[in-house]
Design an enzyme around this catalytic site. Structure first.
Site, PDB file in Angstrom:
ATOM      1  N   ASN A   1      -1.766  -9.476  34.163  1.00 55.96           N
ATOM      2  CA  ASN A   1      -0.332  -9.148  34.102  1.00 55.96           C
ATOM      3  C   ASN A   1       0.431 -10.322  33.473  1.00 55.96           C
ATOM      4  OD1 ASN A   1      -0.679 -10.692  36.475  1.00 55.96           O
ATOM      5  ND2 ASN A   1       1.268  -9.976  37.263  1.00 55.96           N
TER       6      ASN A   1
ATOM      7  N   GLY B   1      -4.589 -15.401  39.918  1.00 52.13           N
ATOM      8  CA  GLY B   1      -5.305 -14.144  40.123  1.00 52.13           C
ATOM      9  C   GLY B   1      -5.304 -13.780  41.595  1.00 52.13           C
ATOM     10  N   SER B   2      -6.389 -13.156  42.023  1.00 51.11           N
ATOM     11  CA  SER B   2      -6.422 -12.628  43.398  1.00 51.11           C
ATOM     12  C   SER B   2      -7.021 -13.662  44.360  1.00 51.11           C
ATOM     13  CB  SER B   2      -7.274 -11.362  43.420  1.00 51.11           C
ATOM     14  OG  SER B   2      -8.594 -11.684  43.031  1.00 51.11           O
TER      15      SER B   2
ATOM     16  N   THR C   1     -10.953 -13.870  44.194  1.00 50.94           N
ATOM     17  CA  THR C   1     -11.531 -14.705  43.131  1.00 50.94           C
ATOM     18  C   THR C   1     -11.279 -16.183  43.419  1.00 50.94           C
ATOM     19  OG1 THR C   1     -11.118 -12.919  41.580  1.00 50.94           O
ATOM     20  CG2 THR C   1     -11.588 -15.057  40.627  1.00 50.94           C
ATOM     21  N   ALA C   2     -10.109 -16.497  43.976  1.00 55.48           N
ATOM     22  CA  ALA C   2      -9.785 -17.909  44.277  1.00 55.48           C
ATOM     23  C   ALA C   2     -10.815 -18.505  45.227  1.00 55.48           C
ATOM     24  CB  ALA C   2      -8.392 -18.009  44.879  1.00 55.48           C
TER      25      ALA C   2
ATOM     26  N   GLU D   1      -2.648 -19.732  42.022  1.00 63.58           N
ATOM     27  CA  GLU D   1      -1.438 -18.913  42.184  1.00 63.58           C
ATOM     28  C   GLU D   1      -1.945 -17.506  42.468  1.00 63.58           C
ATOM     29  OE1 GLU D   1       1.440 -20.313  41.911  1.00 63.58           O
ATOM     30  OE2 GLU D   1       1.080 -22.102  40.724  1.00 63.58           O
TER      31      GLU D   1
ATOM     32  N   CYS E   1       3.328 -10.086  40.798  1.00 66.51           N
ATOM     33  CA  CYS E   1       2.923 -10.768  42.030  1.00 66.51           C
ATOM     34  C   CYS E   1       4.118 -11.136  42.910  1.00 66.51           C
ATOM     35  CB  CYS E   1       2.127 -12.016  41.696  1.00 66.51           C
ATOM     36  SG  CYS E   1       3.004 -13.143  40.609  1.00 66.51           S
TER      37      CYS E   1
ATOM     38  N   GLU F   1       2.809 -25.584  40.981  1.00 64.56           N
ATOM     39  CA  GLU F   1       2.943 -25.830  39.550  1.00 64.56           C
ATOM     40  C   GLU F   1       4.422 -25.882  39.217  1.00 64.56           C
ATOM     41  OE1 GLU F   1       0.386 -22.844  37.691  1.00 64.56           O
ATOM     42  OE2 GLU F   1      -1.271 -24.257  37.880  1.00 64.56           O
TER      43      GLU F   1
HETATM   44  P1  NAD Z   1      -8.633 -11.368  39.427  1.00 66.38           P
HETATM   45  O1  NAD Z   1      -8.725 -12.397  40.492  1.00 66.38           O
HETATM   46  O2  NAD Z   1      -9.507 -10.185  39.502  1.00 66.38           O
HETATM   47  O3  NAD Z   1      -8.931 -12.026  37.986  1.00 66.38           O
HETATM   48  C1  NAD Z   1      -8.175 -13.110  37.512  1.00 66.38           C
HETATM   49  C2  NAD Z   1      -9.012 -13.875  36.503  1.00 66.38           C
HETATM   50  O4  NAD Z   1     -10.130 -14.455  37.162  1.00 66.38           O
HETATM   51  C3  NAD Z   1      -9.576 -13.030  35.374  1.00 66.38           C
HETATM   52  O5  NAD Z   1      -9.505 -13.750  34.159  1.00 66.38           O
HETATM   53  C4  NAD Z   1     -11.011 -12.842  35.795  1.00 66.38           C
HETATM   54  O6  NAD Z   1     -11.890 -12.600  34.696  1.00 66.38           O
HETATM   55  C5  NAD Z   1     -11.312 -14.180  36.423  1.00 66.38           C
HETATM   56  N1  NAD Z   1     -12.448 -14.205  37.353  1.00 66.38           N
HETATM   57  C6  NAD Z   1     -12.905 -13.204  38.151  1.00 66.38           C
HETATM   58  N2  NAD Z   1     -13.980 -13.612  38.846  1.00 66.38           N
HETATM   59  C7  NAD Z   1     -14.205 -14.909  38.500  1.00 66.38           C
HETATM   60  C8  NAD Z   1     -15.160 -15.873  38.906  1.00 66.38           C
HETATM   61  N3  NAD Z   1     -16.121 -15.607  39.797  1.00 66.38           N
HETATM   62  N4  NAD Z   1     -15.092 -17.102  38.361  1.00 66.38           N
HETATM   63  C9  NAD Z   1     -14.126 -17.420  37.464  1.00 66.38           C
HETATM   64  N5  NAD Z   1     -13.205 -16.519  37.032  1.00 66.38           N
HETATM   65  C10 NAD Z   1     -13.231 -15.282  37.556  1.00 66.38           C
HETATM   66  O7  NAD Z   1      -7.103 -10.945  39.357  1.00 66.38           O
HETATM   67  P2  NAD Z   1      -6.427  -9.822  38.426  1.00 66.38           P
HETATM   68  O8  NAD Z   1      -6.792  -8.492  38.971  1.00 66.38           O
HETATM   69  O9  NAD Z   1      -6.707 -10.123  37.001  1.00 66.38           O
HETATM   70  O10 NAD Z   1      -4.882 -10.117  38.664  1.00 66.38           O
HETATM   71  C11 NAD Z   1      -4.154  -9.579  39.700  1.00 66.38           C
HETATM   72  C12 NAD Z   1      -3.946 -10.577  40.803  1.00 66.38           C
HETATM   73  O11 NAD Z   1      -3.320 -11.748  40.286  1.00 66.38           O
HETATM   74  C13 NAD Z   1      -3.005 -10.057  41.873  1.00 66.38           C
HETATM   75  O12 NAD Z   1      -3.485 -10.428  43.147  1.00 66.38           O
HETATM   76  C14 NAD Z   1      -1.695 -10.775  41.566  1.00 66.38           C
HETATM   77  O13 NAD Z   1      -0.811 -10.890  42.641  1.00 66.38           O
HETATM   78  C15 NAD Z   1      -2.206 -12.094  41.115  1.00 66.38           C
HETATM   79  N6  NAD Z   1      -1.181 -12.811  40.343  1.00 66.38           N
HETATM   80  C16 NAD Z   1      -0.587 -13.916  40.904  1.00 66.38           C
HETATM   81  C17 NAD Z   1       0.419 -14.605  40.215  1.00 66.38           C
HETATM   82  C18 NAD Z   1       1.081 -15.830  40.789  1.00 66.38           C
HETATM   83  O14 NAD Z   1       1.733 -16.562  40.040  1.00 66.38           O
HETATM   84  N7  NAD Z   1       0.960 -16.105  42.069  1.00 66.38           N
HETATM   85  C19 NAD Z   1       0.808 -14.148  38.955  1.00 66.38           C
HETATM   86  C20 NAD Z   1       0.198 -13.017  38.426  1.00 66.38           C
HETATM   87  C21 NAD Z   1      -0.812 -12.362  39.132  1.00 66.38           C
END
Ligand code: NAD
Length: 492
Positions: free
Chosen positions: A161, A237-238, A241-242, A259, A292, A466
């Protein structure tokens, strides 16, 4: 001047489908398909699919790039960052169009808000570094000085996103601090990162200072974050994954910021401008709720529930579902059929749980990717629909009687990314602003952000902050230099 091996024409914009490593376009034999959420039958590109070998190559290139980039004078780096910002502005329409086709965000919003903000991020960090003065003071018979050293190669991993703007938010401080970077965009929206690589190349950055690898998180992403030569990881991301990235970072003792998701409260007090609050609540459906920071839990003071609902329904009905390139559209498609199925499953489970679907809860016109704005009144605050991030156009509605109850509900999930409060009472605005446990709390507004302010989440919404100096400190190794008073002579 690297020649791209593989390019695809996306409505007149040429986009490379290769990685960008060490200043060169590098293809992979294996590819993955990118489709447009605006028309799922339309394939946009076959992108190179990175693997462990590509990750290794990118990290090696970034180590070489770091040697050159980190030794440039800050002014030399800043000149390139300003040049990159100008190039982004010049190509803003192209980047916006490609990103709109790639992930369905509203074209106007991309053109006017998000892509220019990306350029601003680079200018802002170049400026911040130029203005930076090392902190120094005397104590205990010594002169103390705090020095920021570039930390090393940094990996930046972004979600689908708003990928362009979100990536620049991380890339700009990493580069301004003197680190080489490897960007791994999400596999569902990888195209704008490739355009950014073209602009970095055009700006004349040293080879390896900026690299992009395409592919899946579990493959090339996991390999990147596990490489011990990487010295910083900045992830958005989520939470799921974090956790995985955190384990990899811990193994190599590498600082990382995360984040993550949110489940923000939007609290409406009886003393508020009810129409303004209802309008902002209806705006949470925009971008198909894939934001998010969105205030997805509407918490409304019981005495104004009916008045709020009348205005909220009015503003929600004004939404227009459609093609994000059409300026009349306000409600865009979901990113991917798998994601929409996930959103649908949440609503179906809510139905089965006995939560009340007040309106919505269906696809629009049986389309593949548009979902109706949906409001759910949960059976209890423990319902999954209240507690879990949905990331779709689905809000919940709960009421409260007192300020204390509002605070309790606002703080009742594991998340803590954002909060929105509507009140006209100054003292209440201050009290609520302090009481809501979230990284950013807005009162009577939303999404306004000063770039120097810290940004991040409480709870499972993130680790670290950040923004402004917080990002520059994160991307630096901070050193304390102490010199015994009177022990050295001559000009400093
Ligand atoms: P996701 O965690 O599925 O993926 C995010 C990224 O991580 C992608 O590039 C993915 O390829 C990579 N990834 C996945 N597994 C990995 C691994 N094992 N090692 C390294 N990289 C890996 O998240 P998504 O579905 O792409 O995004 C949606 C999520 O992001 C939602 O939870 C949303 O709230 C969050 N988000 C947070 C913010 C913020 O600033 N806090 C902003 C935007 C989105």
């Amino acid at each position: 001047m690297p020649i791209s091996h593989n390019r695809t024409n996306i409505d007149g914009v040429m986009v490379s489908t290769d990685h960008f490593i060490g200043g060169e376009r590098v293809p992979s034999d294996d590819t993955f398909e990118v489709r447009s959420p605006l028309d799922w039958n339309r394939k946009l590109a076959d992108m190179s699919r990175g693997n462990a070998d590509i990750a290794e190559r990118a990290v090696s290139a970034s180590v070489t790039g770091f040697r050159v980039w980190s030794r440039l004078k800050p002014q030399e780096r800043n000149d390139l960052l300003f040049r990159l910002a100008d190039l982004i502005d010049a190509r803003a329409d192209d980047i916006a169009l490609v990103e709109c086709l790639d992930m369905a965000m509203l074209l106007e919003s991309l053109k006017l808000r998000l892509i220019p903000r990306g350029a601003l991020n680079f200018r802002n960090y170049a400026q911040l570094v130029a203005e930076h003065q090392e902190r120094s003071w005397s104590s205990r018979g010594t002169q103390n000085r705090i020095i920021r050293d570039p930390a090393g190669p940094a990996v930046v991993i972004t979600p689908w996103n708003a990928p362009f703007m979100l990536s620049t938010w991380k890339l700009a401080p990493a580069l301004a601090a003197g680190n080489a970077v490897i960007l791994k965009p999400a596999e569902w929206a990888p195209l704008s990162a490739s355009l950014l690589a073209d602009l970095v190349d055009e700006a004349g950055f040293p080879q390896g200072a900026f690299n992009v690898v395409q592919g899946f998180g579990g493959e090339v992403g996991a390999a990147l974050v596990s490489d011990p030569r990487v010295r910083r990881i900045s992830f958005t991301g989520s939470p799921e994954t974090a956790r995985l990235i955190g384990v990899a970072a811990a193994r190599n003792i590498v600082p990382f910021t995360a984040e993550l998701g949110g489940k923000g409260p939007l609290v409406v007090f009886a003393d508020a401008d009810i129409d303004a609050a209802a309008k902002k609540a209806a705006a949470q459906f925009e971008d198909s709720g894939q934001v998010c920071l969105a205030g997805t839990r509407l918490l409304v003071e019981s005495s104004v529930r009916d008045r709020f609902m009348e205005r909220f329904v009015h503003h929600t009905q004004a939404h227009v579902c459609g093609d994000s390139r059409d300026p009349a559209t306000t409600l865009s498609a979901a990113i991917h059929p798998e994601h929409l199925a996930r959103v649908e499953d949440f609503v179906e489970r809510a139905r089965e749980n006995g939560d009340r679907i007040v309106f919505g809860g269906r696809r629009v016109f049986d389309s593949k990717l548009w979902y109706e704005p949906t409001l759910v009144e949960p059976k209890s605050n423990d319902s999954e629909i209240v507690q879990k991030e949905i990331f779709g156009p689905v809000l919940t509605l709960q009421t409260f009687g007192t300020e204390q109850q509002a605070i309790k509900l606002a703080n009742s999930t594991q998340y803590g990314l954002s909060g929105i409060i509507y009140t006209r009472d100054t003292a209440r605005a201050q009290r609520m602003g302090r009481a809501v446990r979230a990284g950013t709390v807005w009162v009577n507004t939303f999404l306004v952000r000063d770039l120097s302010a810290p940004f991040g989440g409480y709870g499972i919404s993130g680790i670290g902050r950040e923004g402004g100096d917080y990002s520059l400190d994160f991307h630096s190794d901070l050193k304390t230099l102490q010199i015994l008073d009177g022990s050295v002579f001559g000009p400093a």
